[in-house]
Design a protein around this motif. Structure first.
Motif, PDB file in Angstrom:
ATOM      1  N   ARG A 168       0.826  -1.207   0.000  1.00 46.30           N
ATOM      2  CA  ARG A 168       0.000   0.000   0.000  1.00 46.30           C
ATOM      3  C   ARG A 168       0.861   1.258   0.000  1.00 46.30           C
ATOM      4  O   ARG A 168       0.492   2.268  -0.587  1.00 46.30           O
ATOM      5  CB  ARG A 168      -0.930   0.018   1.219  1.00 46.30           C
ATOM      6  N   ILE A 169       2.013   1.210   0.651  1.00 40.65           N
ATOM      7  CA  ILE A 169       2.911   2.366   0.656  1.00 40.65           C
ATOM      8  C   ILE A 169       3.479   2.593  -0.743  1.00 40.65           C
ATOM      9  O   ILE A 169       3.585   3.722  -1.211  1.00 40.65           O
ATOM     10  CB  ILE A 169       4.046   2.176   1.683  1.00 40.65           C
ATOM     11  N   LYS A 170       3.826   1.512  -1.445  1.00 41.77           N
ATOM     12  CA  LYS A 170       4.440   1.621  -2.768  1.00 41.77           C
ATOM     13  C   LYS A 170       3.416   1.819  -3.880  1.00 41.77           C
ATOM     14  O   LYS A 170       3.795   2.045  -5.022  1.00 41.77           O
ATOM     15  CB  LYS A 170       5.248   0.362  -3.066  1.00 41.77           C
ATOM     16  N   GLN A 171       2.138   1.724  -3.559  1.00 47.29           N
ATOM     17  CA  GLN A 171       1.101   1.797  -4.578  1.00 47.29           C
ATOM     18  C   GLN A 171       1.084   3.160  -5.258  1.00 47.29           C
ATOM     19  O   GLN A 171       1.258   4.199  -4.630  1.00 47.29           O
ATOM     20  CB  GLN A 171      -0.257   1.528  -3.945  1.00 47.29           C
ATOM     21  N   ASN A 172       0.875   3.152  -6.551  1.00 44.56           N
ATOM     22  CA  ASN A 172       0.749   4.378  -7.317  1.00 44.56           C
ATOM     23  C   ASN A 172      -0.495   5.130  -6.839  1.00 44.56           C
ATOM     24  O   ASN A 172      -1.577   4.565  -6.802  1.00 44.56           O
ATOM     25  CB  ASN A 172       0.620   4.038  -8.804  1.00 44.56           C
ATOM     26  N   PRO A 173      -0.373   6.401  -6.449  1.00 45.42           N
ATOM     27  CA  PRO A 173      -1.526   7.141  -5.926  1.00 45.42           C
ATOM     28  C   PRO A 173      -2.685   7.260  -6.908  1.00 45.42           C
ATOM     29  O   PRO A 173      -3.824   7.422  -6.507  1.00 45.42           O
ATOM     30  CB  PRO A 173      -0.957   8.518  -5.612  1.00 45.42           C
ATOM     31  N   LEU A 174      -2.412   7.160  -8.188  1.00 47.11           N
ATOM     32  CA  LEU A 174      -3.485   7.265  -9.172  1.00 47.11           C
ATOM     33  C   LEU A 174      -4.353   6.008  -9.228  1.00 47.11           C
ATOM     34  O   LEU A 174      -5.391   6.011  -9.864  1.00 47.11           O
ATOM     35  CB  LEU A 174      -2.909   7.550 -10.554  1.00 47.11           C
ATOM     36  N   THR A 175      -3.928   4.955  -8.535  1.00 46.72           N
ATOM     37  CA  THR A 175      -4.709   3.712  -8.524  1.00 46.72           C
ATOM     38  C   THR A 175      -5.418   3.480  -7.201  1.00 46.72           C
ATOM     39  O   THR A 175      -5.933   2.397  -6.973  1.00 46.72           O
ATOM     40  CB  THR A 175      -3.796   2.509  -8.831  1.00 46.72           C
ATOM     41  N   TYR A 176      -5.455   4.474  -6.319  1.00 44.73           N
ATOM     42  CA  TYR A 176      -6.132   4.287  -5.032  1.00 44.73           C
ATOM     43  C   TYR A 176      -7.604   3.928  -5.210  1.00 44.73           C
ATOM     44  O   TYR A 176      -8.160   3.157  -4.459  1.00 44.73           O
ATOM     45  CB  TYR A 176      -6.032   5.543  -4.174  1.00 44.73           C
ATOM     46  N   GLY A 177      -8.257   4.500  -6.198  1.00 44.56           N
ATOM     47  CA  GLY A 177      -9.667   4.215  -6.432  1.00 44.56           C
ATOM     48  C   GLY A 177      -9.929   2.774  -6.809  1.00 44.56           C
ATOM     49  O   GLY A 177     -11.031   2.268  -6.629  1.00 44.56           O
ATOM     50  N   LEU A 178      -8.914   2.075  -7.337  1.00 47.05           N
ATOM     51  CA  LEU A 178      -9.079   0.686  -7.727  1.00 47.05           C
ATOM     52  C   LEU A 178      -8.988  -0.272  -6.553  1.00 47.05           C
ATOM     53  O   LEU A 178      -9.393  -1.424  -6.659  1.00 47.05           O
ATOM     54  CB  LEU A 178      -8.024   0.299  -8.774  1.00 47.05           C
ATOM     55  N   THR A 179      -8.445   0.179  -5.425  1.00 52.00           N
ATOM     56  CA  THR A 179      -8.252  -0.721  -4.285  1.00 52.00           C
ATOM     57  C   THR A 179      -8.993  -0.290  -3.033  1.00 52.00           C
ATOM     58  O   THR A 179      -9.116  -1.077  -2.108  1.00 52.00           O
ATOM     59  CB  THR A 179      -6.759  -0.826  -3.943  1.00 52.00           C
ATOM     60  N   ASP A 180      -9.470   0.931  -2.952  1.00 48.35           N
ATOM     61  CA  ASP A 180     -10.180   1.403  -1.767  1.00 48.35           C
ATOM     62  C   ASP A 180     -11.681   1.270  -2.003  1.00 48.35           C
ATOM     63  O   ASP A 180     -12.285   2.119  -2.638  1.00 48.35           O
ATOM     64  CB  ASP A 180      -9.841   2.865  -1.462  1.00 48.35           C
ATOM     65  N   PHE A 181     -12.246   0.202  -1.513  1.00 46.88           N
ATOM     66  CA  PHE A 181     -13.670  -0.026  -1.704  1.00 46.88           C
ATOM     67  C   PHE A 181     -14.401   0.155  -0.384  1.00 46.88           C
ATOM     68  O   PHE A 181     -14.199  -0.618   0.543  1.00 46.88           O
ATOM     69  CB  PHE A 181     -13.939  -1.430  -2.253  1.00 46.88           C
ATOM     70  N   GLU A 182     -15.211   1.170  -0.300  1.00 42.35           N
ATOM     71  CA  GLU A 182     -16.048   1.345   0.881  1.00 42.35           C
ATOM     72  C   GLU A 182     -17.341   0.562   0.707  1.00 42.35           C
ATOM     73  O   GLU A 182     -17.840  -0.057   1.622  1.00 42.35           O
ATOM     74  CB  GLU A 182     -16.326   2.828   1.101  1.00 42.35           C
ATOM     75  N   ASP A 183     -17.901   0.600  -0.494  1.00 40.64           N
ATOM     76  CA  ASP A 183     -19.105  -0.152  -0.815  1.00 40.64           C
ATOM     77  C   ASP A 183     -18.949  -0.655  -2.247  1.00 40.64           C
ATOM     78  O   ASP A 183     -18.928   0.132  -3.182  1.00 40.64           O
ATOM     79  CB  ASP A 183     -20.344   0.735  -0.670  1.00 40.64           C
ATOM     80  N   ASP A 184     -18.829  -1.954  -2.400  1.00 46.05           N
ATOM     81  CA  ASP A 184     -18.566  -2.532  -3.714  1.00 46.05           C
ATOM     82  C   ASP A 184     -19.684  -2.257  -4.719  1.00 46.05           C
ATOM     83  O   ASP A 184     -19.463  -2.246  -5.917  1.00 46.05           O
ATOM     84  CB  ASP A 184     -18.357  -4.047  -3.599  1.00 46.05           C
ATOM     85  N   ASN A 185     -20.900  -2.036  -4.252  1.00 45.01           N
ATOM     86  CA  ASN A 185     -22.015  -1.833  -5.166  1.00 45.01           C
ATOM     87  C   ASN A 185     -22.004  -0.447  -5.805  1.00 45.01           C
ATOM     88  O   ASN A 185     -22.593  -0.253  -6.860  1.00 45.01           O
ATOM     89  CB  ASN A 185     -23.339  -2.033  -4.428  1.00 45.01           C
ATOM     90  N   ASP A 186     -21.380   0.524  -5.168  1.00 47.71           N
ATOM     91  CA  ASP A 186     -21.401   1.890  -5.654  1.00 47.71           C
ATOM     92  C   ASP A 186     -20.323   2.183  -6.685  1.00 47.71           C
ATOM     93  O   ASP A 186     -20.358   3.217  -7.322  1.00 47.71           O
ATOM     94  CB  ASP A 186     -21.223   2.879  -4.493  1.00 47.71           C
ATOM     95  N   ARG A 187     -19.362   1.307  -6.840  1.00 48.09           N
ATOM     96  CA  ARG A 187     -18.212   1.636  -7.662  1.00 48.09           C
ATOM     97  C   ARG A 187     -17.977   0.570  -8.716  1.00 48.09           C
ATOM     98  O   ARG A 187     -17.979  -0.609  -8.423  1.00 48.09           O
ATOM     99  CB  ARG A 187     -16.991   1.725  -6.747  1.00 48.09           C
ATOM    100  N   ASP A 188     -17.754   0.991  -9.934  1.00 45.50           N
ATOM    101  CA  ASP A 188     -17.342   0.078 -10.982  1.00 45.50           C
ATOM    102  C   ASP A 188     -15.960   0.513 -11.473  1.00 45.50           C
ATOM    103  O   ASP A 188     -15.409   1.510 -11.016  1.00 45.50           O
ATOM    104  CB  ASP A 188     -18.357   0.029 -12.122  1.00 45.50           C
ATOM    105  N   ASP A 189     -15.388  -0.236 -12.382  1.00 44.37           N
ATOM    106  CA  ASP A 189     -14.023   0.047 -12.824  1.00 44.37           C
ATOM    107  C   ASP A 189     -13.902   1.414 -13.488  1.00 44.37           C
ATOM    108  O   ASP A 189     -12.880   2.084 -13.371  1.00 44.37           O
ATOM    109  CB  ASP A 189     -13.539  -1.033 -13.786  1.00 44.37           C
ATOM    110  N   LEU A 190     -14.932   1.840 -14.182  1.00 44.04           N
ATOM    111  CA  LEU A 190     -14.873   3.118 -14.878  1.00 44.04           C
ATOM    112  C   LEU A 190     -14.814   4.292 -13.903  1.00 44.04           C
ATOM    113  O   LEU A 190     -13.970   5.181 -14.029  1.00 44.04           O
ATOM    114  CB  LEU A 190     -16.075   3.272 -15.818  1.00 44.04           C
ATOM    115  N   THR A 191     -15.669   4.296 -12.893  1.00 38.39           N
ATOM    116  CA  THR A 191     -15.661   5.407 -11.933  1.00 38.39           C
ATOM    117  C   THR A 191     -14.513   5.279 -10.941  1.00 38.39           C
ATOM    118  O   THR A 191     -14.033   6.279 -10.437  1.00 38.39           O
ATOM    119  CB  THR A 191     -16.994   5.489 -11.175  1.00 38.39           C
TER     120      THR A 191
END
Length: 176
Positions: free
Chosen positions: A54-77
């Motif tokens: 998580r420390i080495k993760q590219n900051p532009l990919t945080y949205g791909l790994t931080d899921f608060e609610d899986d139903n609200d988010r798809d790959d595009l958003t």
């Protein structure tokens, strides 16, 4: 303290003075507790790998790994959810670093306690440590390989050249 492995049931001064294990049931319970600690140590090792990923993760990919609610988010958003500022990126990395620090302290403490347990030279305690470590590696190793696969493409690599290229050459006019 003995200097060779033994099968003795009474353990005198196990971790502290006057902490004695006198019965076979007590020895089985002690083996289970030490085995559970070793199991948790394997889990804490995988947790350390998670924090470092998580420390080495590219900051532009945080949205791909931080899921608060899986139903609200798809790959595009999810790909559009970038951090608002550098301060937010720094605070997130400091948070992961502090969690890694706490996990490292727990690893160190449990490792020394398990080492002291093995240094009693009791075969049953040693078997409990080996069994706990084996079961922990079997379970947490699968989680670790899944985690590595998930974060492998999300870590920026400075050694590899970028696949993004701009072609400025003007194509030649084709003659018919």
């Amino acid at each position: 303290m003995k200097d060779h492995f033994n099968f003795d049931v009474p353990l005198k001064n196990f971790f502290f003075k006057d902490l004695n294990v006198e019965t076979t049931g007590g020895l089985v319970g002690t083996c289970l507790v030490v085995g559970a600690m070793t199991f948790l140590l394997e889990g804490a090792k995988m947790l350390m790998l998670y924090w470092s990923a998580r420390i080495k993760q590219n900051p532009l990919t945080y949205g791909l790994t931080d899921f608060e609610d899986d139903n609200d988010r798809d790959d595009l958003t999810a790909s559009l959810m970038i951090p608002a500022s550098l301060e937010q990126i720094r605070s997130r990395r400091v948070k992961y670093h502090c969690l890694g620090l706490l996990t490292h302290i727990i690893n160190l403490l449990m490792g020394y306690i398990i080492m002291l347990a093995v240094m009693t030279y009791n075969v049953w305690i040693t078997i409990g440590v080996i069994a706990g470590s084996g079961i922990g590696f079997y379970i947490f190793g699968a989680l670790g390989s899944n985690m590595q696969a998930k974060y492998a493409g999300l870590t920026p690599s400075l050694e590899e050249p970028s696949n993004f290229q701009i072609n400025l050459a003007v194509p030649e006019e084709q003659h018919i």
